[in-house]
Structure formats: C-alpha cells, structure tokens
Design a protein around this motif. Sequence first.
Motif, short mmCIF file in Angstrom:
data_model
loop_
_atom_site.label_atom_id
_atom_site.label_comp_id
_atom_site.label_asym_id
_atom_site.label_seq_id
_atom_site.Cartn_x
_atom_site.Cartn_y
_atom_site.Cartn_z
N ILE A 7 122.62 -22.35 32.76
CA ILE A 7 122.47 -22.85 34.12
C ILE A 7 123.05 -21.82 35.08
O ILE A 7 124.00 -21.11 34.75
CB ILE A 7 123.17 -24.22 34.31
CG1 ILE A 7 122.97 -24.76 35.72
CG2 ILE A 7 124.63 -24.13 33.96
CD1 ILE A 7 123.48 -26.17 35.92
N SER A 9 123.60 -21.32 39.57
CA SER A 9 123.40 -21.78 40.95
C SER A 9 123.97 -20.70 41.86
O SER A 9 125.05 -20.16 41.59
CB SER A 9 124.12 -23.11 41.15
OG SER A 9 123.80 -23.64 42.41
N ALA A 58 120.33 -17.80 34.29
CA ALA A 58 120.35 -18.98 33.41
C ALA A 58 119.74 -18.65 32.06
O ALA A 58 120.26 -19.06 31.01
CB ALA A 58 119.61 -20.15 34.07
N SER A 117 119.08 -23.12 42.24
CA SER A 117 119.61 -23.44 40.91
C SER A 117 118.51 -23.33 39.87
O SER A 117 117.35 -23.64 40.14
CB SER A 117 120.18 -24.86 40.88
OG SER A 117 121.26 -24.97 41.79
N TYR A 119 117.80 -23.81 35.41
CA TYR A 119 118.22 -24.24 34.08
C TYR A 119 117.28 -23.59 33.08
O TYR A 119 116.09 -23.48 33.33
CB TYR A 119 118.10 -25.77 33.94
CG TYR A 119 118.92 -26.52 34.95
CD1 TYR A 119 120.23 -26.87 34.68
CD2 TYR A 119 118.39 -26.85 36.18
CE1 TYR A 119 121.00 -27.55 35.61
CE2 TYR A 119 119.15 -27.52 37.13
CZ TYR A 119 120.44 -27.87 36.85
OH TYR A 119 121.20 -28.52 37.78
#
Length: 125
Positions: A7, A9, A58, A117, A119
């Motif tokens: 992840i 951000s 990520a 963000s 993932y």
Amino acid sequence: MILGIGIDSIEIARFTHWPTRPRAYLRRIYTPEELDYCLQDPRKCSERLAIRFAAKEACYKALMAAFPCFKIPFLTFAPRCQIKKDKLIPFIEIEPHSDLPPLSILISLTHTRKEASAYALVQKV
C-alpha cells in the motif's frame, strides 16, 4: 495464493512542480507512455503522476514482501513497470525478470483532491 500485499499513499501537492522537471529526470520513475499521458493535461498532471508513483511504490512493497531475497532498488524497478488502463480498470505491466516466477499483480487506485493511494496484491499464477 497471495504472496504479498503493498500500500502507498502520497500527497498530490508534492507533484505540482514535477511537470517542470526535465523529462530525463522523470524517466527515472515513469515510462515514456506514462509521461505522454500524464503531461498531456496540465490540470490533471500532478494527480496522474502521484497516483502512478503510489501504484509503483505499492507494487514494489508487495513484491518485496513476497520475495524478501529479491533485492532491486526502487529506481531500478519503477521505470520497468507501467500503469495502464483497460477501459476504466487500472492494471500494471512489469518487464519480465528472470529471478521472478510468473505472477499476477492486482492493483487498486484511488484519490481525492489531496491524496493518491494505491494497493497492490501479488498472486502466484
């Protein structure tokens, strides 16, 4: 089977000055196709650069979690992967690497006006 999850951000504001940087500098992280796409619309440029950076980070984290002995610097990895879209669904393409088995990497991207963000999930094929 899930091998790794990552992840990232990042604040989009950090990328507001990036379009003024030399293209050679940006190529350390982005592919030529990504730069063409990101730089074509000045209003969305920072957002597009930020979300792609977050996606690469990520994905890198997920790969490092899946293969802890696979040591490759982020700046070596980043320009070898590309964020693309199939209709509206984002996906990532990574140059094949002899040290890695065939993988499936799923990504999910989202952003607000201030944050981007991403993932990533690494699966065995």
